[in-house]
Every structure is written in C-alpha cells, then in structure tokens.
Design a protein around this motif. Structure first.
Motif, PDB file in Angstrom:
ATOM      1  N   GLY A 197      11.697  17.818  28.170  1.00 25.99           N
ATOM      2  CA  GLY A 197      12.929  17.656  28.930  1.00 25.99           C
ATOM      3  C   GLY A 197      12.813  16.732  30.117  1.00 25.99           C
ATOM      4  N   PHE A 198      11.637  16.719  30.760  1.00 24.40           N
ATOM      5  CA  PHE A 198      11.473  15.841  31.919  1.00 24.40           C
ATOM      6  C   PHE A 198      10.485  14.718  31.654  1.00 24.40           C
ATOM      7  N   LEU A 199       9.238  15.045  31.331  1.00 27.91           N
ATOM      8  CA  LEU A 199       8.217  13.994  31.205  1.00 27.91           C
ATOM      9  C   LEU A 199       8.594  12.931  30.181  1.00 27.91           C
ATOM     10  N   LEU A 200       8.883  13.336  28.955  1.00 29.68           N
ATOM     11  CA  LEU A 200       9.197  12.349  27.918  1.00 29.68           C
ATOM     12  C   LEU A 200      10.606  11.794  28.056  1.00 29.68           C
ATOM     13  N   ARG A 201      11.575  12.701  28.159  1.00 25.26           N
ATOM     14  CA  ARG A 201      12.987  12.298  28.127  1.00 25.26           C
ATOM     15  C   ARG A 201      13.382  11.496  29.354  1.00 25.26           C
ATOM     16  N   LYS A 202      12.863  11.846  30.510  1.00 27.26           N
ATOM     17  CA  LYS A 202      13.283  11.193  31.752  1.00 27.26           C
ATOM     18  C   LYS A 202      12.204  10.250  32.294  1.00 27.26           C
ATOM     19  N   PHE A 203      11.022  10.790  32.584  1.00 20.82           N
ATOM     20  CA  PHE A 203       9.997  10.033  33.297  1.00 20.82           C
ATOM     21  C   PHE A 203       9.471   8.859  32.470  1.00 20.82           C
ATOM     22  N   VAL A 204       9.024   9.123  31.246  1.00 21.24           N
ATOM     23  CA  VAL A 204       8.478   8.046  30.402  1.00 21.24           C
ATOM     24  C   VAL A 204       9.569   7.028  30.080  1.00 21.24           C
ATOM     25  N   PHE A 205      10.766   7.517  29.750  1.00 22.60           N
ATOM     26  CA  PHE A 205      11.839   6.581  29.412  1.00 22.60           C
ATOM     27  C   PHE A 205      12.224   5.722  30.615  1.00 22.60           C
ATOM     28  N   GLN A 206      12.244   6.304  31.806  1.00 23.47           N
ATOM     29  CA  GLN A 206      12.552   5.515  33.001  1.00 23.47           C
ATOM     30  C   GLN A 206      11.473   4.464  33.251  1.00 23.47           C
ATOM     31  N   PHE A 207      10.219   4.816  32.973  1.00 24.63           N
ATOM     32  CA  PHE A 207       9.130   3.845  33.101  1.00 24.63           C
ATOM     33  C   PHE A 207       9.350   2.679  32.137  1.00 24.63           C
ATOM     34  N   ILE A 208       9.721   2.979  30.904  1.00 27.96           N
ATOM     35  CA  ILE A 208       9.951   1.939  29.898  1.00 27.96           C
ATOM     36  C   ILE A 208      11.109   1.035  30.319  1.00 27.96           C
ATOM     37  N   THR A 209      12.198   1.620  30.800  1.00 28.64           N
ATOM     38  CA  THR A 209      13.344   0.795  31.192  1.00 28.64           C
ATOM     39  C   THR A 209      13.087   0.023  32.477  1.00 28.64           C
ATOM     40  N   GLY A 210      12.016   0.362  33.171  1.00 33.08           N
ATOM     41  CA  GLY A 210      11.660  -0.383  34.373  1.00 33.08           C
ATOM     42  C   GLY A 210      10.858  -1.645  34.089  1.00 33.08           C
ATOM     43  N   ILE A 211      10.504  -1.883  32.840  1.00 35.84           N
ATOM     44  CA  ILE A 211       9.763  -3.091  32.478  1.00 35.84           C
ATOM     45  C   ILE A 211      10.693  -4.291  32.669  1.00 35.84           C
ATOM     46  N   PRO A 212      10.250  -5.271  33.441  1.00 32.73           N
ATOM     47  CA  PRO A 212      11.134  -6.422  33.696  1.00 32.73           C
ATOM     48  C   PRO A 212      11.646  -7.061  32.409  1.00 32.73           C
ATOM     49  N   PHE A 213      12.907  -7.449  32.442  1.00 31.08           N
ATOM     50  CA  PHE A 213      13.641  -8.129  31.382  1.00 31.08           C
ATOM     51  C   PHE A 213      13.871  -7.225  30.169  1.00 31.08           C
ATOM     52  N   VAL A 214      12.819  -6.773  29.517  1.00 30.81           N
ATOM     53  CA  VAL A 214      12.945  -5.956  28.305  1.00 30.81           C
ATOM     54  C   VAL A 214      13.592  -4.614  28.619  1.00 30.81           C
ATOM     55  N   GLY A 215      13.247  -4.013  29.752  1.00 34.24           N
ATOM     56  CA  GLY A 215      13.752  -2.702  30.113  1.00 34.24           C
ATOM     57  C   GLY A 215      15.265  -2.647  30.198  1.00 34.24           C
ATOM     58  N   PHE A 253      17.407  -4.349  28.424  1.00 33.67           N
ATOM     59  CA  PHE A 253      17.940  -4.304  27.063  1.00 33.67           C
ATOM     60  C   PHE A 253      17.746  -2.925  26.443  1.00 33.67           C
ATOM     61  N   ILE A 254      16.605  -2.310  26.727  1.00 32.53           N
ATOM     62  CA  ILE A 254      16.353  -0.967  26.215  1.00 32.53           C
ATOM     63  C   ILE A 254      17.341   0.012  26.845  1.00 32.53           C
ATOM     64  N   GLY A 255      17.584  -0.115  28.143  1.00 31.36           N
ATOM     65  CA  GLY A 255      18.558   0.737  28.820  1.00 31.36           C
ATOM     66  C   GLY A 255      19.959   0.576  28.244  1.00 31.36           C
ATOM     67  N   LEU A 256      20.343  -0.654  27.959  1.00 28.52           N
ATOM     68  CA  LEU A 256      21.654  -0.915  27.357  1.00 28.52           C
ATOM     69  C   LEU A 256      21.730  -0.319  25.951  1.00 28.52           C
ATOM     70  N   ALA A 257      20.662  -0.501  25.173  1.00 31.37           N
ATOM     71  CA  ALA A 257      20.623   0.064  23.822  1.00 31.37           C
ATOM     72  C   ALA A 257      20.723   1.590  23.894  1.00 31.37           C
ATOM     73  N   ASP A 258      20.091   2.192  24.889  1.00 33.93           N
ATOM     74  CA  ASP A 258      20.145   3.645  25.060  1.00 33.93           C
ATOM     75  C   ASP A 258      21.587   4.116  25.215  1.00 33.93           C
ATOM     76  N   ILE A 259      22.355   3.416  26.031  1.00 31.38           N
ATOM     77  CA  ILE A 259      23.761   3.767  26.233  1.00 31.38           C
ATOM     78  C   ILE A 259      24.545   3.573  24.936  1.00 31.38           C
ATOM     79  N   LEU A 260      24.282   2.488  24.231  1.00 31.53           N
ATOM     80  CA  LEU A 260      25.021   2.213  22.994  1.00 31.53           C
ATOM     81  C   LEU A 260      24.725   3.241  21.907  1.00 31.53           C
ATOM     82  N   PHE A 261      23.492   3.774  21.890  1.00 28.16           N
ATOM     83  CA  PHE A 261      23.145   4.795  20.901  1.00 28.16           C
ATOM     84  C   PHE A 261      23.976   6.061  21.098  1.00 28.16           C
TER      85      PHE A 261
END
Length: 115
Positions: free
Chosen positions: A66-84, A86-94
């Motif tokens: 609920g927190f580590l994978l869903r929030k913390f790891v995903f926020q780390f991934i979306t924090g990657i410059p440029f690619v993050g 697009f991943i954040g936008l794709a997350d909303i579209l899903f």
C-alpha cells in the motif's frame, strides 16, 4: 507596511500560520502512512469509502504494497527526469482503462474497492 519593507519581522499571527502549515505538511503524510499500514486506507479513501486490497488475496494492502510499492517506489520512478513525466501521464490515463487499474496499482498488485 508589508513583507517587502526592509527590516520586516513576522508577527505572532504570521508565525502561527507558518508553524501550523509546517505541521500539516509533516503530519498529513505520516497519518496516511499509519492509516495505510493499519487498514489499507488513506484519509481520502476513508472519506470516499474505498480501500486498497491485494488483487491476489483480497486482503488489505498494508505498508509494503500500500505504501512502499504503490506510493514510494512509483513516486521514485516518476521522478526520473523526462521519462518520469510520461510514466506519470500514462498512470493517469490507465485510470480510464477497462478495469481502471492505474500503473501504480499494477506495480503493487493492488486494486481499489468499495469498503
């Protein structure tokens, strides 16, 4: 008379607002982490009558999922410059996909259900 004047010092009301804002900024995430760890719900999910559960078992998604994978790891991934971004936008579209499972739900193996 204002913030831009030289030598301006905050009064009691301004200091109180700063302290309250800072406490809310610190306390709100901690409250959500505790609630997720106990029930698979955040303050918002409690208000909406929903909760996060593991897709495989139907058990509440607690700290790890609920927190580590869903929030913390995903926020780390979306924090990657440029690619993050697009991943954040794709997350909303899903959210608008057939089963409405976002990318962060898929990463953590969770689903959001009515409580």
């Amino acid at each position: 008379c204002g913030v831009l004047e030289e030598g301006w010092q905050p009064g009691a009301a301004e200091l109180a607002m700063i302290v309250v804002g800072f406490l809310i900024y610190l306390i709100a995430p901690i409250v959500n982490i505790v609630l997720i760890s106990m029930s698979g719900q955040t303050v918002g999910k409690k208000a909406l009558g929903t909760r996060m559960v593991l897709e495989s078992t139907g058990q509440p998604a607690l700290f790890v999922h609920g927190f580590l994978l869903r929030k913390f790891v995903f926020q780390f991934i979306t924090g990657i410059p440029f690619v993050g971004g697009f991943i954040g936008l794709a997350d909303i579209l899903f959210l608008f996909s057939e089963n409405a499972k976002t990318l962060h739900d898929r990463l953590a193996g969770t689903v959001v259900i009515n409580a």
